[in-house]
Design an enzyme around this catalytic site. Structure first.
Site, PDB file in Angstrom:
ATOM      1  CG  ASP A  13      -2.069   0.958   1.091  1.00  0.00           C
ATOM      2  OD1 ASP A  13      -2.395   1.355  -0.050  1.00  0.00           O
ATOM      3  OD2 ASP A  13      -2.647   1.328   2.132  1.00  0.00           O
ATOM      4  N   GLY A  14       0.322   2.325  -0.577  1.00  0.00           N
ATOM      5  CA  GLY A  14       0.982   3.637  -0.516  1.00  0.00           C
ATOM      6  C   GLY A  14       1.559   4.118  -1.836  1.00  0.00           C
ATOM      7  N   GLY A  16       0.010   5.431  -4.379  1.00  0.00           N
ATOM      8  CA  GLY A  16      -0.603   6.699  -4.785  1.00  0.00           C
ATOM      9  C   GLY A  16       0.016   7.870  -4.027  1.00  0.00           C
ATOM     10  CB  THR A  59     -13.298  -7.525  -4.544  1.00  0.00           C
ATOM     11  OG1 THR A  59     -13.162  -7.386  -3.123  1.00  0.00           O
ATOM     12  CG2 THR A  59     -13.020  -8.973  -4.914  1.00  0.00           C
ATOM     13  CG  ASN A  61      -7.882  -1.847  -5.119  1.00  0.00           C
ATOM     14  OD1 ASN A  61      -7.008  -2.681  -4.867  1.00  0.00           O
ATOM     15  ND2 ASN A  61      -8.128  -0.829  -4.314  1.00  0.00           N
ATOM     16  CD1 TRP A  62     -12.885  -5.363  -9.063  1.00  0.00           C
ATOM     17  CD2 TRP A  62     -12.131  -4.612 -11.034  1.00  0.00           C
ATOM     18  NE1 TRP A  62     -12.201  -6.390  -9.675  1.00  0.00           N
ATOM     19  CE2 TRP A  62     -11.740  -5.960 -10.885  1.00  0.00           C
ATOM     20  CE3 TRP A  62     -11.758  -3.935 -12.204  1.00  0.00           C
ATOM     21  CZ2 TRP A  62     -10.991  -6.641 -11.846  1.00  0.00           C
ATOM     22  CZ3 TRP A  62     -11.022  -4.614 -13.161  1.00  0.00           C
ATOM     23  CH2 TRP A  62     -10.648  -5.946 -12.980  1.00  0.00           C
TER      24      TRP A  62
HETATM   25  C1  IPE Z   1      -5.425  -2.566  -0.086  1.00  0.00           C
HETATM   26  O1  IPE Z   1      -5.104  -1.248  -0.301  1.00  0.00           O
HETATM   27  C2  IPE Z   1      -5.428  -3.300  -1.394  1.00  0.00           C
HETATM   28  C3  IPE Z   1      -4.134  -3.445  -2.037  1.00  0.00           C
HETATM   29  C4  IPE Z   1      -2.995  -3.084  -1.533  1.00  0.00           C
HETATM   30  C5  IPE Z   1      -4.193  -4.048  -3.332  1.00  0.00           C
HETATM   31  P1  IPE Z   1      -6.215  -0.126  -0.494  1.00  0.00           P
HETATM   32  O2  IPE Z   1      -5.496   1.145  -0.698  1.00  0.00           O
HETATM   33  O3  IPE Z   1      -7.174  -0.541  -1.538  1.00  0.00           O
HETATM   34  O4  IPE Z   1      -6.959  -0.178   0.905  1.00  0.00           O
HETATM   35  P2  IPE Z   1      -7.663   0.956   1.737  1.00  0.00           P
HETATM   36  O5  IPE Z   1      -8.593   1.674   0.802  1.00  0.00           O
HETATM   37  O6  IPE Z   1      -6.592   1.846   2.260  1.00  0.00           O
HETATM   38  O7  IPE Z   1      -8.357   0.235   2.837  1.00  0.00           O
HETATM   39  C1  IPE Z   2      -1.561   0.298  -3.415  1.00  0.00           C
HETATM   40  O1  IPE Z   2      -1.351   1.655  -3.482  1.00  0.00           O
HETATM   41  C2  IPE Z   2      -1.831  -0.328  -4.743  1.00  0.00           C
HETATM   42  C3  IPE Z   2      -3.250  -0.667  -4.995  1.00  0.00           C
HETATM   43  C4  IPE Z   2      -4.205  -0.644  -4.101  1.00  0.00           C
HETATM   44  C5  IPE Z   2      -3.583  -1.072  -6.340  1.00  0.00           C
HETATM   45  P1  IPE Z   2      -2.539   2.691  -3.459  1.00  0.00           P
HETATM   46  O2  IPE Z   2      -2.916   3.016  -4.863  1.00  0.00           O
HETATM   47  O3  IPE Z   2      -3.637   2.216  -2.597  1.00  0.00           O
HETATM   48  O4  IPE Z   2      -1.822   3.946  -2.808  1.00  0.00           O
HETATM   49  P2  IPE Z   2      -2.416   4.913  -1.705  1.00  0.00           P
HETATM   50  O5  IPE Z   2      -2.838   4.045  -0.551  1.00  0.00           O
HETATM   51  O6  IPE Z   2      -3.569   5.640  -2.320  1.00  0.00           O
HETATM   52  O7  IPE Z   2      -1.279   5.802  -1.336  1.00  0.00           O
HETATM   53 MG    MG Z   3      -4.066   2.424  -0.606  1.00  0.00          MG
END
Ligand code: IPE
Ligand code: IPE
Ligand code: MG
Length: 227
Positions: A13-14, A16, A59, A61-62
Site C-alpha cells: 500500500d501507498g 498513490g 475486489t 479497487n475496481w
Molecule cells: C489494499 O489497499 C489493497 C491493495 C494493496 C491491493 P487499499 O489502498 O485498496 O486499501 P484501503 O482503501 O486503504 O483500505
Molecule cells: C496500493 O497503493 C496499490 C493498490 C491498491 C492497487 P494505493 O494506490 O492504494 O496507494 P495509496 O494508498 O492511495 O497511497
Molecule cells: Mg491504498
C-alpha cells in the site's frame, strides 16, 4: 524465537501517496511499486522465505477511476511478460488468487500460461488479483456446501479456498502505516503475525524487510497454547 517465516504476505500500500508527494500521477507510483516487488522477491529468496503472497488489486479497487484500473491491468501484463524468464530461472511458481474471471481476458490467458509453465517450482509468488477475503469465503462456501457432511470441518472449508495447498501466512506486512486488513486473507490470517511500517510501498527497502523478519523472529506464537 521463530525462524524465518515460511510464508510472508504483503499488503503493498501507498503507491498513490508516494507518487502524489512527488507531483507525479498515481500510475508512476504503481510502476515504482512493481519494481519494489521484484526486489522483495530476491530478498525472500536470500532469506529463505518460501512463499510470498502480495495483495496487488482488491475486489474494492475496481471502483477506482477507469484510467487507474486500466493502467494497473496493463502494468500487470507487463510484469508477467518482463518477469517470465526470471521467474523460470529462479524456479518461482507463479499463481493468482482472486476472482480471476473479473480480469481482462488477455491477462487471464497470460496468467494461466505462466501458472502452467511454473507449476512444479519450489518457491512461490502468489499474487492476489481482484481478491477479496469475503469473496474468497463466499466462493469457498459454495463449494463447501457440496461436500459430504463428514468433510464439513475447518480443514474441509480450507480445502475450498483459492489456493488450498498453501499454508496460512506466518507474517503479514502492511506498508504505508494503515492498521487494517482491507479484506486481505480473512480466513487465513487467524494466527498470522502482523508488521506495519510507515514506509510507502515504493520506498520499502531491504532494511525494513529485515526489521519485519527480525520482529517476527522475536514473537511468541502461542496459538492459544502455552509457551
Ligand atoms: C489494499 O489497499 C489493497 C491493495 C494493496 C491491493 P487499499 O489502498 O485498496 O486499501 P484501503 O482503501 O486503504 O483500505
Ligand atoms: C496500493 O497503493 C496499490 C493498490 C491498491 C492497487 P494505493 O494506490 O492504494 O496507494 P495509496 O494508498 O492511495 O497511497
Ligand atoms: Mg491504498
Amino acid at each position: 524465537m521463530n525462524g524465518v517465516p515460511r510464508h510472508v504476505a504483503i499488503i503493498m500500500d501507498g503507491n498513490g501517496r508516494w507518487a502524489i508527494s512527488r507531483g507525479q500521477p498515481r500510475l508512476a507510483g504503481h510502476r515504482a511499486g512493481a519494481k519494489t516487488l521484484e526486489d522483495v522477491l530476491g530478498w525472500c529468496r536470500e532469506a529463505g522465505v518460501e512463499i510470498l503472497t502480495v495483495y496487488a488489486f482488491s475486489t474494492e479497487n475496481w471502483k477506482r477511476p477507469a484510467e487507474e484500473v486500466n493502467g494497473l491491468m496493463k502494468l500487470l501484463g507487463l510484469f508477467l511478460r518482463n518477469k517470465r524468464a526470471k521467474l523460470i530461472r529462479d524456479k518461482v511458481r507463479f499463481r493468482v488468487i482472486g476472482r480471476r474471471s473479473d480480469l481482462p481476458e488477455k491477462l487471464q490467458k497470460k496468467i494461466a500460461a505462466l501458472e502452467a509453465e511454473t507449476a512444479t517450482f519450489p518457491h512461490q509468488l502468489v499474487v492476489a488479483l481482484s481478491y477479496g477475503g469475503r469473496a474468497e469465503i463466499v466462493d469457498a462456501a459454495r463449494r463447501f456446501a457440496a461436500l459430504p457432511p463428514e468433510r464439513q470441518t475447518e480443514a474441509g472449508f480450507a480445502s475450498c479456498l483459492y489456493a488450498p495447498d498453501l499454508p496460512d501466512p506466518d507474517l503479514i506486512i502492511r506498508t504505508s502505516g494503515e492498521f487494517r486488513l482491507s479484506n486481505f486473507l480473512l480466513w487465513e490470517c487467524a494466527y498470522s503475525e502482523f508488521f506495519i511500517t510507515e514506509t510507502l510501498w515504493p520506498d520499502f527497502d531491504h532494511a525494513t524487510f529485515g526489521r519485519a523478519l527480525a520482529s517476527y523472529a522475536a514473537r511468541d506464537r502461542r496459538k492459544g497454547g502455552h509457551a
